[in-house]
Enzyme design. Structure first.
Site, mmCIF file in Angstrom:
data_model
loop_
_atom_site.group_PDB
_atom_site.id
_atom_site.type_symbol
_atom_site.label_atom_id
_atom_site.label_comp_id
_atom_site.label_asym_id
_atom_site.label_seq_id
_atom_site.Cartn_x
_atom_site.Cartn_y
_atom_site.Cartn_z
ATOM 1 N N TYR A 480 0.804 -1.283 0.021
ATOM 2 C CA TYR A 480 0.008 -0.050 -0.018
ATOM 3 C C TYR A 480 0.975 1.302 0.030
ATOM 4 C CZ TYR A 480 -3.593 3.423 1.190
ATOM 5 O OH TYR A 480 -4.300 4.460 1.275
ATOM 6 N N SER A 561 -6.327 1.146 -4.504
ATOM 7 C CA SER A 561 -6.100 2.660 -4.492
ATOM 8 C C SER A 561 -4.883 3.252 -4.335
ATOM 9 C CB SER A 561 -6.981 2.700 -3.103
ATOM 10 O OG SER A 561 -7.699 4.008 -2.994
ATOM 11 N N ASP A 652 -17.665 3.864 -7.706
ATOM 12 C CA ASP A 652 -16.438 4.351 -6.940
ATOM 13 C C ASP A 652 -16.314 5.767 -6.824
ATOM 14 O OD1 ASP A 652 -13.010 3.334 -6.514
ATOM 15 O OD2 ASP A 652 -14.198 4.678 -5.477
ATOM 16 N N HIS A 694 -15.593 1.513 -3.879
ATOM 17 C CA HIS A 694 -14.430 1.484 -3.903
ATOM 18 C C HIS A 694 -14.027 0.334 -3.230
ATOM 19 C CE1 HIS A 694 -10.506 3.608 -3.523
ATOM 20 N NE2 HIS A 694 -10.261 3.344 -2.153
HETATM 21 O O1 LIG Z 1 -10.347 10.135 1.226
HETATM 22 C C1 LIG Z 1 -10.176 9.489 2.358
HETATM 23 N N1 LIG Z 1 -8.987 8.764 2.604
HETATM 24 C C2 LIG Z 1 -8.127 8.391 1.613
HETATM 25 C C3 LIG Z 1 -8.630 7.486 0.758
HETATM 26 O O2 LIG Z 1 -9.427 6.817 0.459
HETATM 27 N N2 LIG Z 1 -7.356 7.431 -0.175
HETATM 28 C C4 LIG Z 1 -6.081 8.086 -0.406
HETATM 29 C C5 LIG Z 1 -5.651 7.747 -1.705
HETATM 30 C C6 LIG Z 1 -6.612 7.163 -2.606
HETATM 31 C C7 LIG Z 1 -7.664 6.417 -1.629
HETATM 32 C C8 LIG Z 1 -7.039 5.002 -0.912
HETATM 33 O O3 LIG Z 1 -5.984 4.676 -0.774
HETATM 34 O O4 LIG Z 1 -8.076 4.153 -0.491
HETATM 35 O O5 LIG Z 1 -11.465 9.456 2.904
HETATM 36 C C9 LIG Z 1 -12.326 10.391 2.906
HETATM 37 C C10 LIG Z 1 -11.864 11.412 4.099
HETATM 38 C C11 LIG Z 1 -12.564 11.446 5.150
HETATM 39 C C12 LIG Z 1 -12.301 12.294 6.384
HETATM 40 C C13 LIG Z 1 -11.187 13.107 6.047
HETATM 41 C C14 LIG Z 1 -10.411 13.068 5.084
HETATM 42 C C15 LIG Z 1 -10.815 12.290 4.067
#
Ligand SMILES: O=C(NCC(=O)N1CCC[C@H]1C(=O)O)OCc1ccccc1
Length: 724
Positions: A480, A561, A652, A694
């Site tokens: 990751y 992701s 997603d 997602h």
């Molecule tokens: O975006 C994310 N988390 C990061 C995420 O889901 N990412 C970051 C990169 C792509 C994807 C993944 O790796 O699942 O969750 C939403 C959120 C909630 C509260 C505060 C900030 C953000």
């Protein structure tokens, strides 16, 4: 075998962006519109192509059968008490969604409380979160459709399971926190999209901005909810409101991205002369006090004794520590539990009056302790194996706590910890057994391998016992590497099947960018140092070859992701090192990710192409911008790209499908031209799921079908053989 015939896809060479004077073409920009006929046609053609390839993957049936059989075992989450009742989540094995049960006592007759399986034929309605009121009269719960981040909150009476008319819409990235008068709860939402109800929520790509906090009174319409907080000056901010365990304070956590840093505001409920209704009359926001008004550290409230607040923080402590402050003297902070030398203080749960269950991450394994909440002193070490602790439940008024444990070879154990005794006793409350799984056939090792810059990278290796290190084994390397997320040991049915029936070696590389060694580890794999993640993963792959586990043609890399970005970047940089690549819902367009849904929150790890220096970081590894014909990369020994499957889904809205579609089009175009110089016979295909998102909330059958597709593709491409 012949190179695949890929669908002819339009390239709009007229789309050229100017990034700080650098011209960057974006010929598949039109794929960013999920609703255009042309995009739908592109998707349809890719689905057909993938079906034609999967038809040739002859292990699919056997893999599906073995995964289904092994997955068909009862699973439980740790129970938790609320009021005079106990609640827990359970799945009999193959149910599409887990079910929430309620009991009058720990060994009382369980009753179904919330069964999401009754809410849709195909199991695509899932329970995102839920919260029981203090008196256990109500349960408020958030439902997601097709795996979207959008949820609708409903309220049910626990006693007679009657569903109240309350329906809260346009909720996203929200908790549910009840006031102790049981009149209602706080939640977070976005303004309703201007096009109103008719969008198919989760398929739109526009940015999520202007988050707000509301309070909902049970039995009223959402239009009567009280606006408690918003900040139009900072549209990226995300807000979470919670009521403290003593019911006396409302705390407001503010984040602007995904870094472990937040502002911390609070409101003493007794300071609200007319309660929350009073806010409506004066059209005011919550009268908060700003304890922390910067983003220079994380402050996570663990417990309060009136105005004495205890926080888990990384302020001057990248491996975290516990600090305490008296709200009346907000500048005087004292350390309760110092930052450890090497271990990361991962979580703290205040229980049994003034004790706390503390969990550390020590070389990616959990260490569990009971400490004194006031002094921080160690009281007891709780014996847990190599693995992961989850779902610690228990409160200060409880002398019993529960927690879940899992590991590569442990499907799941729920421990009950009785803290009333001088020596707390831990006993097995429930043990998950998996018929047909014999852990004695496998072994788990942890190795530490040097990365390109010499940094030691931990890696778990799961394999059948005593395999010869003759380079003959198919190997699945998962990673990751971002967002302070640690990938700790977990029981994976599909990986157990691969290890058992393909003789595969399953590895997890704990590369930089994660939280395995705290904030320094996270930072050394983000922003200008993001390339460290790719170097670490490539080093892990090279180790698996040099140590004799496998060989490039039998090595598959997998990630989701941010881990999908990892896979996309690694096949661009080292197409020669892998035989197969599986990238789930990857972030593949690093110049434009911040424009869609919640992508703007990820600039904390990636930076943003709007800034010149950060554009220079991103353009160097952005997957869609770095696809090269192997001949261009290494004229001497051009090596084709590995067989690649990119996976995404139409709902997603965390990582929108356009990332995957644009990379798929780019790979198929670049790698299928000038074949005479750079032959590409390994297939490059896309698996595009419908009515899925997602990953969260995916029904069991969809999970099994996807695992069978991607791993039978992998088995075929690695030329693996089946072991009965
Ligand atoms: O975006 C994310 N988390 C990061 C995420 O889901 N990412 C970051 C990169 C792509 C994807 C993944 O790796 O699942 O969750 C939403 C959120 C909630 C509260 C505060 C900030 C953000």
């Amino acid at each position: 075998d012949l190179p695949l015939q890929y669908p002819g896809v339009r390239r709009d060479e007229s789309v050229i962006d100017d990034y700080h004077g650098v011209k960057i073409a974006d010929p598949y920009r039109w794929l960013e519109d999920p609703d255009s006929e042309e995009t739908k046609d592109f998707v349809q053609k890719q689905v057909e192509l993938t079906q034609s390839v999967l038809k040739e993957c002859d292990m699919r049936g056997k893999l599906s059968e073995k995964i289904t059989k092994l997955f068909d075992h009862p699973r439980y989450d740790p129970p938790y008490r609320q009021g005079n009742k106990y609640f827990y989540s359970h799945n009999t094995g193959l149910q599409a969604q887990n079910v929430i049960y309620v009991q009058d006592s720990l060994d009382g007759e369980p009753e179904v409380l919330l069964d999401p399986n009754t809410l849709s034929e195909d199991g695509t309605v899932s329970l995102n979160t839920h919260s029981v009121s203090e008196d256990a009269k109500y349960v408020a719960y958030a439902l997601s459709t097709s795996g979207s981040d959008w949820v609708t909150i409903k309220v049910m009476r626990v006693e007679d399971k009657k569903i109240e008319p309350d329906t809260l819409s346009w909720v996203k990235f929200s908790g549910i926190s009840w006031t102790h008068d049981n009149k209602g709860f706080f939640y977070s939402r976005y303004p309703a999209p201007k096009e109103g109800e008719d969008i198919d929520a989760g398929t739109e790509t526009n940015a999520n901005l202007y988050h707000e906090v509301y309070y909902h009174f049970v039995g009223t319409d959402q239009s009567k909810d009280i606006l408690c907080w918003k900040d139009p000056e900072n549209p990226k901010y995300l807000f979470g409101a919670d009521v403290t365990e003593d019911g006396k304070y409302i705390i407001l956590s503010i984040t602007e991205g995904c870094d472990p840093v937040n502002k911390f505001y609070y409101c003493d409920m007794s300071a609200l002369p007319h309660g929350l209704e009073g806010l409506r009359e004066k059209n005011d926001l919550l009268p908060v006090l700003k304890l922390i008004d910067t983003f220079d550290a994380m402050y996570h409230l663990i417990a309060n004794d009136d105005n004495l607040f205890t926080f888990l923080t990384n302020k001057d402590a990248p491996k975290y520590k516990l600090v305490r402050v008296d709200l009346k003297e907000p500048t005087v902070w004292t350390d309760v539990l110092q930052e450890a030398e090497k271990d990361v203080l991962e979580s703290v749960r205040a229980v049994n009056g003034s004790q706390m269950i503390v969990s550390y991450l020590s070389d990616v394994k959990y260490v569990l302790q009971i400490r004194d909440l006031n002094s921080g002193n160690l009281l007891h070490q709780l014996p847990v194996d190599i693995g992961s602790v989850s779902g610690i439940s228990g409160r200060r008024e409880d002398s019993t706590a529960f927690f879940g444990f899992t590991s590569f070879l442990t499907p799941g154990i729920i421990y009950q910890c009785n803290l009333a005794n001088e020596i707390p006793d831990m006993k097995v409350f429930r043990e998950i057994t998996v018929p047909g799984f014999d852990r004695s056939e496998f072994q788990v090792d942890q190795v530490f391998i040097p990365s390109k810059d010499g940094t030691e990278i931990p890696m778990f290796v799961v394999a059948r016992k005593n395999i010869p290190l003759d380079g003959s084994h198919p190997c699945l390397l998962y990673g990751y590497g971002g967002f302070n997320i640690s990938i700790t040991p977990y029981f994976s049915v599909s990986r157990i099947v691969l290890t058992r029936h393909l003789g595969a070696v399953f590895c997890i590389a704990n590369i930089r960018g994660g939280g395995e060694y705290g904030e320094e580890w996270h930072k050394s794999g983000s922003l200008a140092k993001k390339q460290n993640c790719f170097d670490d993963f490539i080093s892990a792959a090279e180790y698996l070859v040099s140590a004799g586990y496998t060989q490039p043609s039998k090595l598959c890399i997998e990630g989701g992701s941010n881990g999908g970005l990892l896979v996309g970047a690694c096949i661009n940089q080292r197409p020669d090192l892998f035989g197969c690549a599986l990238a789930h819902v990857g972030v593949m367009d690093m110049l434009r990710f911040h424009k869609f849904t919640i992508g703007h929150a990820w600039t904390s790890d990636y930076g943003c192409s709007d800034k010149e220096e950060e554009f220079q970081w991103l353009i160097k590894y952005s997957p869609i911008h770095n696809v090269r014909r192997p001949w261009e990369l290494h004229a001497s020994q051009p090596h084709q790209y590995p067989s690649t499957m990119l996976l995404t889904a139409d709902h997603d809205d965390r990582v929108v499908p356009l990332h995957t579609l644009k990379l798929l089009a780019t790979l198929q175009y670049v790698l299928s031209t000038s074949l005479e110089k750079s032959p590409q016979t390994n297939p490059i295909i896309g698996r595009i799921e419908c009515k899925a998102g997602h990953g969260g909330g995916r029904p069991t059958q969809k999970m099994i079908d996807e695992a069978a597709d991607r791993y039978s593709f992998m088995a075929k491409m690695l030329d693996a053989s089946w072991i009965e």
